[in-house]
Motif scaffolding. Structure first.
Motif, PDB file in Angstrom:
ATOM      1  N   THR A  88     -11.916 -35.588 -12.433  1.00 59.63           N
ATOM      2  CA  THR A  88     -11.102 -35.513 -13.650  1.00 59.63           C
ATOM      3  C   THR A  88      -9.747 -36.174 -13.434  1.00 59.63           C
ATOM      4  O   THR A  88      -9.300 -36.972 -14.269  1.00 59.63           O
ATOM      5  CB  THR A  88     -10.921 -34.038 -14.067  1.00 59.63           C
ATOM      6  OG1 THR A  88     -12.204 -33.464 -14.298  1.00 59.63           O
ATOM      7  CG2 THR A  88     -10.076 -33.920 -15.319  1.00 59.63           C
ATOM      8  N   LEU A 145      -8.259 -39.520 -15.317  1.00 58.47           N
ATOM      9  CA  LEU A 145      -6.944 -39.568 -15.966  1.00 58.47           C
ATOM     10  C   LEU A 145      -6.148 -40.744 -15.425  1.00 58.47           C
ATOM     11  O   LEU A 145      -5.521 -41.486 -16.186  1.00 58.47           O
ATOM     12  CB  LEU A 145      -6.170 -38.261 -15.731  1.00 58.47           C
ATOM     13  CG  LEU A 145      -6.679 -37.009 -16.456  1.00 58.47           C
ATOM     14  CD1 LEU A 145      -5.818 -35.803 -16.087  1.00 58.47           C
ATOM     15  CD2 LEU A 145      -6.681 -37.207 -17.965  1.00 58.47           C
ATOM     16  N   LEU A 146      -6.174 -40.948 -14.102  1.00 59.77           N
ATOM     17  CA  LEU A 146      -5.441 -42.060 -13.495  1.00 59.77           C
ATOM     18  C   LEU A 146      -6.037 -43.409 -13.892  1.00 59.77           C
ATOM     19  O   LEU A 146      -5.318 -44.386 -14.090  1.00 59.77           O
ATOM     20  CB  LEU A 146      -5.424 -41.916 -11.967  1.00 59.77           C
ATOM     21  CG  LEU A 146      -4.627 -40.732 -11.419  1.00 59.77           C
ATOM     22  CD1 LEU A 146      -4.739 -40.671  -9.908  1.00 59.77           C
ATOM     23  CD2 LEU A 146      -3.159 -40.835 -11.827  1.00 59.77           C
ATOM     24  N   VAL A 156     -12.571 -38.482 -19.539  1.00 55.60           N
ATOM     25  CA  VAL A 156     -13.076 -37.705 -18.400  1.00 55.60           C
ATOM     26  C   VAL A 156     -14.605 -37.722 -18.410  1.00 55.60           C
ATOM     27  O   VAL A 156     -15.220 -37.625 -19.473  1.00 55.60           O
ATOM     28  CB  VAL A 156     -12.531 -36.265 -18.411  1.00 55.60           C
ATOM     29  CG1 VAL A 156     -11.050 -36.287 -18.077  1.00 55.60           C
ATOM     30  CG2 VAL A 156     -12.766 -35.591 -19.738  1.00 55.60           C
ATOM     31  N   TRP A 184     -16.986 -35.737 -17.731  1.00 61.12           N
ATOM     32  CA  TRP A 184     -17.820 -34.643 -18.221  1.00 61.12           C
ATOM     33  C   TRP A 184     -17.730 -34.475 -19.744  1.00 61.12           C
ATOM     34  O   TRP A 184     -18.483 -33.678 -20.325  1.00 61.12           O
ATOM     35  CB  TRP A 184     -17.456 -33.326 -17.524  1.00 61.12           C
ATOM     36  CG  TRP A 184     -15.998 -33.055 -17.420  1.00 61.12           C
ATOM     37  CD1 TRP A 184     -15.185 -33.379 -16.376  1.00 61.12           C
ATOM     38  CD2 TRP A 184     -15.172 -32.420 -18.383  1.00 61.12           C
ATOM     39  NE1 TRP A 184     -13.900 -32.979 -16.627  1.00 61.12           N
ATOM     40  CE2 TRP A 184     -13.864 -32.382 -17.853  1.00 61.12           C
ATOM     41  CE3 TRP A 184     -15.394 -31.861 -19.642  1.00 61.12           C
ATOM     42  CZ2 TRP A 184     -12.788 -31.827 -18.544  1.00 61.12           C
ATOM     43  CZ3 TRP A 184     -14.338 -31.315 -20.339  1.00 61.12           C
ATOM     44  CH2 TRP A 184     -13.048 -31.302 -19.787  1.00 61.12           C
ATOM     45  N   ALA A 185     -16.828 -35.220 -20.403  1.00 55.21           N
ATOM     46  CA  ALA A 185     -16.680 -35.064 -21.850  1.00 55.21           C
ATOM     47  C   ALA A 185     -17.896 -35.585 -22.596  1.00 55.21           C
ATOM     48  O   ALA A 185     -18.288 -35.038 -23.628  1.00 55.21           O
ATOM     49  CB  ALA A 185     -15.423 -35.779 -22.337  1.00 55.21           C
ATOM     50  N   LEU A 244     -21.905 -32.869 -20.830  1.00 55.80           N
ATOM     51  CA  LEU A 244     -21.530 -31.513 -20.432  1.00 55.80           C
ATOM     52  C   LEU A 244     -22.423 -30.947 -19.332  1.00 55.80           C
ATOM     53  O   LEU A 244     -22.151 -29.854 -18.828  1.00 55.80           O
ATOM     54  CB  LEU A 244     -21.535 -30.576 -21.640  1.00 55.80           C
ATOM     55  CG  LEU A 244     -20.257 -30.584 -22.477  1.00 55.80           C
ATOM     56  CD1 LEU A 244     -20.436 -29.728 -23.722  1.00 55.80           C
ATOM     57  CD2 LEU A 244     -19.095 -30.034 -21.655  1.00 55.80           C
ATOM     58  N   ILE A 287     -20.605 -29.678 -16.443  1.00 61.30           N
ATOM     59  CA  ILE A 287     -20.013 -28.344 -16.597  1.00 61.30           C
ATOM     60  C   ILE A 287     -21.090 -27.261 -16.476  1.00 61.30           C
ATOM     61  O   ILE A 287     -20.933 -26.290 -15.721  1.00 61.30           O
ATOM     62  CB  ILE A 287     -19.299 -28.225 -17.957  1.00 61.30           C
ATOM     63  CG1 ILE A 287     -18.237 -29.322 -18.126  1.00 61.30           C
ATOM     64  CG2 ILE A 287     -18.691 -26.830 -18.119  1.00 61.30           C
ATOM     65  CD1 ILE A 287     -17.070 -29.206 -17.195  1.00 61.30           C
TER      66      ILE A 287
END
Lengths: 213, 213, 213
Positions: free
Chosen positions: C49, C53-54, C59, C61-62, C65, C68
């Motif tokens: 994650t 972001l970097l 992300v 897993w968006a 899922l 998750i």
């Protein structure tokens, strides 16, 4: 009152509650005014900020600095005003204020993710819980205090159930967003308030008992 | 020297100062070479990285890996070179180097946010302070050390005032960016250097005195 | 099996290993079911994650899922299933599972950054190592445990060498991505497994010996 304004004040009330409880929580650690404001602001907007980074949208306070001003003001009041309050009263007030904050933020965070169609169907639950507990986790890490994950309090479980209930009920009553938000948020707070008042813990099946050493 | 190059070397000098002070600070914790480099890099670029994530722009070191190389090189030199220095000297040098770093970064961070029109008028102050103290906060959290928010040193307050002064004066003298950046950054460092030399603390009205238990 | 599916299962196996080892590691801290799941999920997807972001991409897993769900399921199994395992066995299993996880993630993370042309040529190494150790660092910070940077174990060094080897060899054999990923990942795991079995530490020249006080 339309939905936008409703959510706006919902968020602002949560910001006040989070900043005040954060400052009251870190004062015994011997923090100064600057540290108190940083802790207040981070706790108030931290969860929502991480949520917005994960959602890939601009952070919510960038377009409306009122969130920052309100949390700084609330931090200042909590910092100087704490002397007027009794110890016992502070602690109890802190817990209930925090309960209001998390109940508000879990619904608001879930709603933002839902409106962005983020990682449906479970993404909004994750974002709601993250919005609610994220700021507090950062606060505890920065303060070197044990965080809520290390306690057996009935804290995050009602939040998760509240978010699941809100999103589930919205499937059936999509036209009653405000009503459902109010009901699920209130119920979450009531459960949390009962947990505070009667010192309730997570049920036995959620704990391990063989690791007593 | 034009503004771009000026800010480039400003940033690079700050990166060196931050990496060196981070490594010197964590060596007594018994860290190895890899840990030292990670700590050096994170402290050097951590604050600016969080700033860039919040600003929604690509992280500053992605297009110019010199920031990473310089911080790794500075970490290596600090790791192996620390044996040549006396204890007392290290500690003092560390404090002053860190003072240069934070004074450089607070102006640079505020400037980046200002040029992006981020959350005006207070956003650049937040981003400047975050750039300056963000890396150190992550370092202290990872090293399990008490962070600057838990101390009563005169550390973050001069930074905040420096950022406010810089942004305020720019309103009146928008054509003197470099001069103002230099003056406000230098003044911030001088105040911080005085605080180190005379062991100054935050003023009394910024502290609470009733929580002595 | 084509490359996409190969990387997908590579990632999912890493998620399981990370969630299980995280939960087993925090159980002695006295965590409840909710805390265990949060720790499991954060450790499993935390490194990837931060990497995303970097990198400035959504992300991972968006859009899927399963990452998750799998990490929650693995956390639940680890939480309730740990009673069946002996202490000694848990600890050893935990170390080897973690070794598989980091070896998988370092290659996968480096590959994602490489395909995005992020901060070439060194950026993918940083992103690979971050993907591998990021989740564990967050876990240790949240659990209040000493993290890997504070230990002298041979842990992150093989990872870094594995990532450098993978990216270097790809320059010469760009058509053998899967084979190189498998070889470098396996070699990294074998080195890590030897380090666990014979309790190997980082070589002497990577440590400081004058700070024994």
């Amino acid at each position: 009152m339309d939905a936008t304004i409703f959510y706006y004040y919902l968020g602002m009330a949560g910001v006040v509650a989070f900043a005040v409880t954060a400052v009251l929580a870190v004062i015994p650690k011997g923090i100064d005014l600057f540290g108190a404001c940083v802790m207040g602001v981070i706790t108030a907007v931290g969860g929502g900020t991480i949520r917005d980074l994960l959602l890939g949208v601009p952070v919510f306070w960038a377009t409306d600095l009122n969130y920052i001003w309100v949390s700084i003001l609330a931090s200042l009041i909590a910092f100087y005003g704490n002397q007027l309050m009794e110890r016992k009263y502070i602690y109890s007030l802190m817990l209930y204020l925090d309960g209001i904050g998390i109940s508000l933020f879990v619904i608001q965070g879930a709603d933002k993710a839902r409106l962005l169609d983020f990682a449906m169907p479970f993404g909004p639950v994750l974002m709601g819980v993250l919005t609610a507990i994220g700021g507090g986790l950062i606060r505890d890490v920065l303060a070197g205090a044990p965080n809520l994950l290390m306690k057996k309090e009935l804290y995050a479980v009602p939040l998760t159930i509240g978010a699941v209930a809100y999103l589930g009920l919205l499937q059936y009553f999509p036209e009653h967003t405000e009503l459902l938000a109010f009901c699920c948020g209130s119920t979450t707070f009531i459960v949390r308030a009962c947990a505070i008042h009667w010192d309730l813990h997570v049920p036995n099946w959620m704990m391990l008992h063989n690791n007593s050493d």
